[in-house]
Design an enzyme around this catalytic site. Structure first.
Site, PDB file in Angstrom:
ATOM      1  CD  GLU A   1      -1.631 -12.883   1.933  1.00 28.41           C
ATOM      2  OE1 GLU A   1      -1.272 -13.722   1.083  1.00 28.41           O
ATOM      3  OE2 GLU A   1      -2.786 -12.442   2.009  1.00 28.41           O
TER       4      GLU A   1
ATOM      5  CG  HIS B   1      -2.392  -7.459  -3.051  1.00 30.61           C
ATOM      6  ND1 HIS B   1      -3.106  -6.563  -2.295  1.00 30.61           N
ATOM      7  CD2 HIS B   1      -3.055  -8.632  -2.940  1.00 30.61           C
ATOM      8  CE1 HIS B   1      -4.148  -7.157  -1.744  1.00 30.61           C
ATOM      9  NE2 HIS B   1      -4.132  -8.431  -2.115  1.00 30.61           N
TER      10      HIS B   1
END
Length: 479
Positions: free
Chosen positions: A55, A331
């Protein structure tokens, strides 16, 4: 200096994988966070040697991270894929000799534009990294981000896609292992430990999940999930989830998962601190590092030796932004250290070794085939509906063209033409999806189905051989 370092084979290898949450226009504070991610990677102790990012969607963010890490990770690759990019990056201390981006044949549906998986062109970023002068000094790195789950298994409508993606990366890692190289698979796999995709990866390739090597009893889901409740383990704390369960997502420590009260305090500039002993029911492990050591054999004795061994693994990148006080991503990272075997035999040679065939239970292959068949039936119905929608809208448009001749007013004619043209546009898009995309998807599913069915047949044959051998053993002992 770089040349001298490249010619000195490493004795240890530090690996880091992180989902950066860098969605353009969507992820909050993206520029500030990703720049700080670069700062923290560069400041890490021990310093990483190979980094895989997910990402990281824009070249701008990639460049920001590269600017901060170039002095320790001079080699890097931003992987291009799909309409909006694949979001994958590999950084390395050593030269990247070869790289390619392998697109997944199955990756969501274009109709689910609000999810975006199909448009970003997910796949596997592959890099062949030269760590030293000999054939023993090659690492093959595979960085990926599997399709996101939007429902819990087995009700996830994209389970078939994620299973096929796990199968694809497994083939790549298995082939690299058969070449005798160190294999590193890392990324956001969007799966929990011991799920179907996880078992496929560890069964059909020789790679191992580094966290479960060190923590075999760690969680296999979030504490609130039924699978964890059946294990009967107590509610874990945030600290326990990070240090023992390896949770990288939905942690109470992560500011992007906080409740509204904490978020309001953070918005006011307060550096909110979370008690490590707080209950953590939602945290789970979605990020992984898999590895398989290169194998060598003694030229005289034929003994086989693993080149690399796992030393440690940990969850990292849990620090906050120094001024914004938010987590650097939604995350945390997973990190691992591999050490090189120090007592290799004096006479060794590279061994392209044959991997022992390992199989899942037959009922698992049956489950995969049943899911694939069910999904194909669903898509065939969708195909008929979308093509039918096109012909319906075409009929309406044609009818409106005819109706214009008898329209009493110009504004009525305008409304008829406008609405019918908009409807036809939607019908054309639907028809193209039915004719082109779903047809392509069904053919990819047939390829996947053939591979699974063939593997199932080999598993059955292997089981029959093992059974025949076991039956013959009493006879042999009597003789």
């Amino acid at each position: 200096m770089m040349a001298a370092e490249a010619n000195r084979p490493p004795s240890h290898l530090r690996i880091l994988s992180l989902n950066c949450w860098g969605l353009k226009f969507i992820s909050k504070l993206r520029n500030e966070r990703l720049t700080e991610i670069g700062v923290q990677i560069a400041a890490a102790n021990p310093q990483p040697d190979i980094v895989g990012l997910q990402e990281c969607w824009t070249q701008q963010d990639y460049n920001a991270i590269r600017d901060k890490t170039r002095h320790i990770l001079p080699y890097g690759k931003f992987y291009h894929s799909g309409i909006f990019g694949g979001g994958l990056v590999i950084l390395s201390r050593w030269p990247i000799e070869e790289s390619n981006m392998v697109r997944y044949p199955l990756n969501g549906r274009p109709a689910a534009f609000y999810r975006g998986d199909w448009f970003v062109g997910k796949g596997v970023a592959c890099a062949r990294i030269r760590m030293g002068p000999s054939q023993r000094d090659i690492a093959e790195v595979f960085c990926t981000h599997l399709h996101a789950p939007y429902e819990s298994e087995p009700h996830d409508s994209y389970l078939c896609h994620r299973t096929a993606q796990a199968w694809e990366i497994t083939k790549l890692m298995r082939a690299a292992s058969e070449r005798g190289h160190l294999v590193i698979g890392l990324g956001d796999f969007n799966m929990v430990p011991l799920s179907l995709a996880h078992r496929i990866i560890e069964t059909h390739s020789p790679v191992r999940d580094v966290w479960r090597i060190l923590h075999p009893e760690s969680s296999i889901g979030a504490a609130k999930d039924k699978v964890e409740q059946l294990r009967g383990v107590p509610m874990p704390t945030a600290q326990f989830n990070m240090t023992t369960n390896g949770a990288t997502c939905d942690s109470e420590f992560n500011s992007w998962r906080w409740n509204e009260a904490h978020k309001k305090r953070l918005a006011k500039g307060e550096n909110v601190q979370i008690d490590p002993a707080v209950a953590d029911p939602n945290a789970k492990r979605l990020d992984y590092i898999f590895f398989s050591s290169g194998r060598f054999h003694h030229a005289q004795t034929g003994e086989e030796t693993a080149e690399w061994e796992l030393k440690e693994a940990n969850v990292g990148m849990a620090m906050r932004h120094p001024t914004l006080h938010c987590s650097l991503s939604d995350h945390f990272s997973v990190e691992a250290t591999l050490t090189r075997t120090s007592t290799l035999p004096s006479a060794i040679q590279l061994s392209p070794w044959a991997l022992p065939e390992r199989y899942l239970p037959i009922e698992i292959y049956d489950e995969i085939l049943a899911n694939t068949s069910k999904y194909q039936a669903r898509e065939r119905v969708q195909r008929k509906l979308r093509i039918g929608h096109f012909f319906f809208q075409f009929s309406v448009w044609t009818g409106c063209l005819i109706g214009v001749w008898w329209s009493p007013h110009n504004y009525v004619s305008f409304i008829l033409m406008l609405l019918s043209s908009l409807g036809l546009s939607v019908g054309v898009v639907d028809g193209l999806m039915g004719l082109l995309f779903i047809g392509s998807e069904i053919r990819a599913l047939k390829e996947f189905e053939w591979e699974v069915r063939t593997t199932r047949e080999r598993a059955l044959a292997s089981g029959e051989k093992a059974s025949a051998k076991a039956d013959s053993m009493p006879y042999e002992s009597e003789r």
